[in-house]
Write an enzyme that holds these catalytic residues in place. Structure first.
Site, PDB file in Angstrom:
ATOM      1  N   HIS A   1      50.519  49.329  -6.805  1.00 18.55           N
ATOM      2  CA  HIS A   1      51.488  48.346  -6.279  1.00 18.55           C
ATOM      3  C   HIS A   1      50.891  46.947  -6.270  1.00 18.55           C
ATOM      4  CE1 HIS A   1      55.135  47.257  -4.140  1.00 18.55           C
ATOM      5  NE2 HIS A   1      54.418  46.575  -3.263  1.00 18.55           N
TER       6      HIS A   1
ATOM      7  N   ASP B   1      49.004  45.176  -3.706  1.00 16.04           N
ATOM      8  CA  ASP B   1      50.177  44.513  -3.146  1.00 16.04           C
ATOM      9  C   ASP B   1      50.128  42.984  -3.211  1.00 16.04           C
ATOM     10  OD1 ASP B   1      52.495  43.929  -1.820  1.00 16.04           O
ATOM     11  OD2 ASP B   1      52.107  45.175  -0.073  1.00 16.04           O
TER      12      ASP B   1
ATOM     13  N   ARG C   1      56.526  35.715   4.705  1.00 14.29           N
ATOM     14  CA  ARG C   1      57.463  35.808   3.587  1.00 14.29           C
ATOM     15  C   ARG C   1      58.079  34.444   3.275  1.00 14.29           C
ATOM     16  NH1 ARG C   1      62.764  39.702   3.084  1.00 14.29           N
ATOM     17  NH2 ARG C   1      63.656  38.108   4.440  1.00 14.29           N
TER      18      ARG C   1
ATOM     19  N   HIS D   1      54.186  51.807   1.221  1.00 13.10           N
ATOM     20  CA  HIS D   1      53.907  51.595   2.655  1.00 13.10           C
ATOM     21  C   HIS D   1      54.253  52.835   3.489  1.00 13.10           C
ATOM     22  CE1 HIS D   1      53.062  47.574   1.454  1.00 13.10           C
ATOM     23  NE2 HIS D   1      54.328  47.279   1.189  1.00 13.10           N
TER      24      HIS D   1
ATOM     25  N   HIS E   1      52.026  42.622  -6.647  1.00 13.63           N
ATOM     26  CA  HIS E   1      52.860  41.451  -6.956  1.00 13.63           C
ATOM     27  C   HIS E   1      51.853  40.400  -7.418  1.00 13.63           C
ATOM     28  CE1 HIS E   1      55.993  43.480  -4.650  1.00 13.63           C
ATOM     29  NE2 HIS E   1      55.180  43.536  -3.620  1.00 13.63           N
TER      30      HIS E   1
ATOM     31  N   GLN F   1      51.391  36.677  -6.251  1.00 16.24           N
ATOM     32  CA  GLN F   1      50.948  36.347  -4.897  1.00 16.24           C
ATOM     33  C   GLN F   1      49.447  36.059  -4.832  1.00 16.24           C
ATOM     34  OE1 GLN F   1      52.665  39.328  -2.232  1.00 16.24           O
ATOM     35  NE2 GLN F   1      54.727  38.853  -2.947  1.00 16.24           N
TER      36      GLN F   1
ATOM     37  N   GLU G   1      57.972  49.407   6.255  1.00 15.17           N
ATOM     38  CA  GLU G   1      56.710  48.674   6.361  1.00 15.17           C
ATOM     39  C   GLU G   1      56.578  48.001   7.724  1.00 15.17           C
ATOM     40  OE1 GLU G   1      56.356  45.616   3.421  1.00 15.17           O
ATOM     41  OE2 GLU G   1      54.259  45.211   3.900  1.00 15.17           O
TER      42      GLU G   1
ATOM     43  N   ARG H   1      66.761  47.256   2.101  1.00 18.33           N
ATOM     44  CA  ARG H   1      67.402  45.982   2.465  1.00 18.33           C
ATOM     45  C   ARG H   1      68.088  45.351   1.265  1.00 18.33           C
ATOM     46  NH1 ARG H   1      62.759  43.024   3.214  1.00 18.33           N
ATOM     47  NH2 ARG H   1      61.350  44.781   3.112  1.00 18.33           N
TER      48      ARG H   1
ATOM     49  N   HIS I   1      64.215  47.279  -4.735  1.00 18.87           N
ATOM     50  CA  HIS I   1      63.180  46.592  -3.957  1.00 18.87           C
ATOM     51  C   HIS I   1      62.930  47.261  -2.605  1.00 18.87           C
ATOM     52  CE1 HIS I   1      61.581  43.588  -1.072  1.00 18.87           C
ATOM     53  NE2 HIS I   1      60.902  43.137  -2.093  1.00 18.87           N
TER      54      HIS I   1
ATOM     55  N   HIS J   1      59.875  49.798  -1.684  1.00 18.93           N
ATOM     56  CA  HIS J   1      59.226  49.440  -0.408  1.00 18.93           C
ATOM     57  C   HIS J   1      59.981  50.146   0.711  1.00 18.93           C
ATOM     58  CE1 HIS J   1      58.247  45.251  -2.231  1.00 18.93           C
ATOM     59  NE2 HIS J   1      57.081  45.793  -1.975  1.00 18.93           N
TER      60      HIS J   1
HETATM   61  C1  NGQ Z   1      57.490  41.551  -1.529  1.00 23.99           C
HETATM   62  N1  NGQ Z   1      55.841  42.373   0.046  1.00 23.99           N
HETATM   63  O1  NGQ Z   1      58.522  41.878  -2.085  1.00 23.99           O
HETATM   64  O2  NGQ Z   1      56.640  40.823  -2.062  1.00 23.99           O
HETATM   65  C2  NGQ Z   1      57.236  42.073  -0.147  1.00 23.99           C
HETATM   66  C3  NGQ Z   1      57.690  41.072   0.885  1.00 23.99           C
HETATM   67  C4  NGQ Z   1      60.011  41.804   1.457  1.00 23.99           C
HETATM   68  C5  NGQ Z   1      55.498  43.300   0.909  1.00 23.99           C
HETATM   69  N2  NGQ Z   1      56.426  44.003   1.475  1.00 23.99           N
HETATM   70  C6  NGQ Z   1      59.137  40.769   0.835  1.00 23.99           C
HETATM   71  N3  NGQ Z   1      54.244  43.527   1.215  1.00 23.99           N
HETATM   72  O3  NGQ Z   1      59.609  42.950   1.672  1.00 23.99           O
HETATM   73  O4  NGQ Z   1      61.165  41.444   1.731  1.00 23.99           O
HETATM   74 ZN    ZN Z   2      55.104  44.990  -2.143  1.00 25.29          ZN
END
Ligand code: NGQ
Ligand code: ZN
Length: 449
Positions: free
Chosen positions: A56, A317, A82, A269, A58, A61, A235, A210, A207, A232
């Site tokens: 995992h 991550d 975020r 997570h 991104h 980041q 978390e 949500r 994703h 995800h």
């Molecule tokens: C992300 N990262 O998509 O980069 C997420 C944050 C979210 C992590 N969850 C954004 N660690 O989950 O809405």
């Molecule tokens: Zn992530």
């Protein structure tokens, strides 16, 4: 022309062996001889391990690593982080992404990851419009993989909503958004961008609960066929509360009840689970995707590792710090701090914690990334070597080498890394490090101006 490596000791699928001669042809392992005799032309290797999968990431980041560690006006949290992250990506285009991802990928290789699962949702331009090539950002990820040599499992991300129940997205999310038709086209174009890469895998990822509705998650599970599906989940406690308010069920419970969760799935997570959810997840055949460094950095909470009996692997991550051994160490240390005990993840008396962590994360990473791992005939030659002269490894053999690397030495014990038969890292440094850092410096200086 086949190449041959001769390892003093090597961790094969059935355990440690001495005097191991590994023959590689066209990037794949074609023969393994143990208790072998070295021959002219063999490349000597001290301690050979299989490369790990990073399930995992991104990658973008990495560019903001360390920039969100300053206290804000109100209580800092995952959600305020975020906002910082959304602001950081406002100006990022394909060339910026390629340069940042390349830096992240050489750092992964240098710490022992030979494949990355890129959970990729930054699809569109800063206004939220598709690029002329709708997969331009996926192509930037593929370009970084090609430049660095890391194996890529690309997980194009489906993102349509800003919260449970199909809530409207916010402005910071507009670069991520698609509907199912656009997503299918984007994913197929992303697949084309992977064509030049050896043994690349194309999966997909809703994703989170949500960002995708139940119908959309169902359609994506069908679209995936046999490919990896990542999501995800659970978390943050707020996410659990919002899921309960929306559906009456907790996130992992909801997913197990409503989606065809099986060995294709990786639940990233899965931090907040009841004992019943923990048990059901283990029995589903899915992999839990743990990212201990990021989960600590973002204040997520602790995965119930001691009580979990299923498949798991590690991911970097947010890439705030990239280090395979540190992910594994922290996974165990979280449990020690909670339970005030030691060696909580070793399976039985007399067994090594480092060997359990390494072996389980190797298998889980492979399952989640859709590509076999381990030093075995037919597999891609993705290997790490440890430096037998490192002070923390002196006088050790077998599993004690893994304990020495993971608990005592860390990344400093990694000497060389081969990926698809190509030696990419020597003495802990990627061969293209200087050029990639130069390219990264130019891009990041511009972005942070
Ligand atoms: C992300 N990262 O998509 O980069 C997420 C944050 C979210 C992590 N969850 C954004 N660690 O989950 O809405
Ligand atoms: Zn992530």
């Amino acid at each position: 022309m086949p190449q041959t490596l001769f390892a003093t000791t090597a961790l094969l699928s059935d355990g440690w062996h001495s005097a191991v001669r590994i023959t590689v042809d066209g990037g794949r392992i074609t023969a393994i001889d143990t208790d072998a005799v070295t021959a002219p032309g063999d490349e000597p290797v001290a301690i050979a391990l299989p490369g790990l999968g990073n399930l995992h990431s991104h990658a973008f980041q990495r560019g903001m690593a360390g920039l969100a560690e300053r206290r804000g006006a109100s209580d800092d949290s995952f959600w305020t982080w975020r906002e910082v992250m959304y602001r950081f990506l406002e100006r990022m285009g394909p060339d910026d992404l390629a340069a940042i991802a390349a830096l992240a990928y050489i750092e992964m290789l240098e710490t022992g990851f030979t494949r990355v699962g890129e959970f990729h949702y930054l699809h569109h331009d800063p206004h939220g419009n598709a690029y002329a090539d709708p997969a331009a950002m996926s192509a930037a990820i593929a370009q970084a993989a090609a430049q660095t040599g890391i194996a890529l499992t690309l997980l194009p991300v489906f993102y349509a909503h800003g919260g449970f129940g199909g809530a409207a997205p916010n402005a910071g999310q507009r670069r991520f958004l698609t509907d199912l038709d656009r997503f299918a086209r984007l994913r197929s174009a992303a697949g084309d961008a992977l064509a030049p890469l050896p043994d690349a895998v194309l999966g997909l990822a809703p994703h989170s609960l949500r960002a995708a509705t139940p119908d959309q998650i169902g359609a994506l599970a069908t679209m995936a066929g046999t490919a990896p599906i990542h999501i995800h989940i659970a978390e943050q406690t707020r996410e659990v509360d919002d899921c309960l308010a929306w559906s009456g069920a907790r996130p992992v419970e909801w997913l197990l009840d409503h989606a065809p969760v099986d060995a294709r799935w990786c639940l990233v997570h899965a931090t907040h689970m009841t004992p019943a959810e923990t048990d059901r997840l283990a029995r589903s055949g899915a992999t839990a995707g743990l990212c201990p460094i990021t989960e600590a950095n973002l204040g997520d909470g602790l995965f119930p590792a001691r009580d979990y009996r299923g498949a798991w692997g590690i991911g970097s991550d947010s890439n705030v710090l990239i280090d395979a051994s540190e992910e594994l160490r922290l996974y165990e240390y979280g449990q020690r701090l909670v339970y005030r005990g030691r060696n909580l993840l070793a399976p039985a008396p007399g067994t090594s914690t480092g060997a359990a962590l390494f072996g389980q994360s190797l298998r889980g990473g492979a399952a989640a990334l859709g590509a076999p791992a381990g030093i075995a005939v037919g597999h891609s030659a993705d290997l790490i070597s440890l430096d037998a002269g490192h002070p923390c490894l002196i006088g050790r053999s077998g599993d004690a080498l893994l304990d020495g690397w993971i608990f005592a030495a860390g990344r400093g014990a990694i000497d060389c890394v081969w990926r698809h038969g190509v030696k990419l890292v020597s003495q802990g440094r990627h061969h293209a490090r200087d050029a990639i850092v130069r390219q990264y410096r130019a891009v990041l200086t511009g972005m942070l101006e």
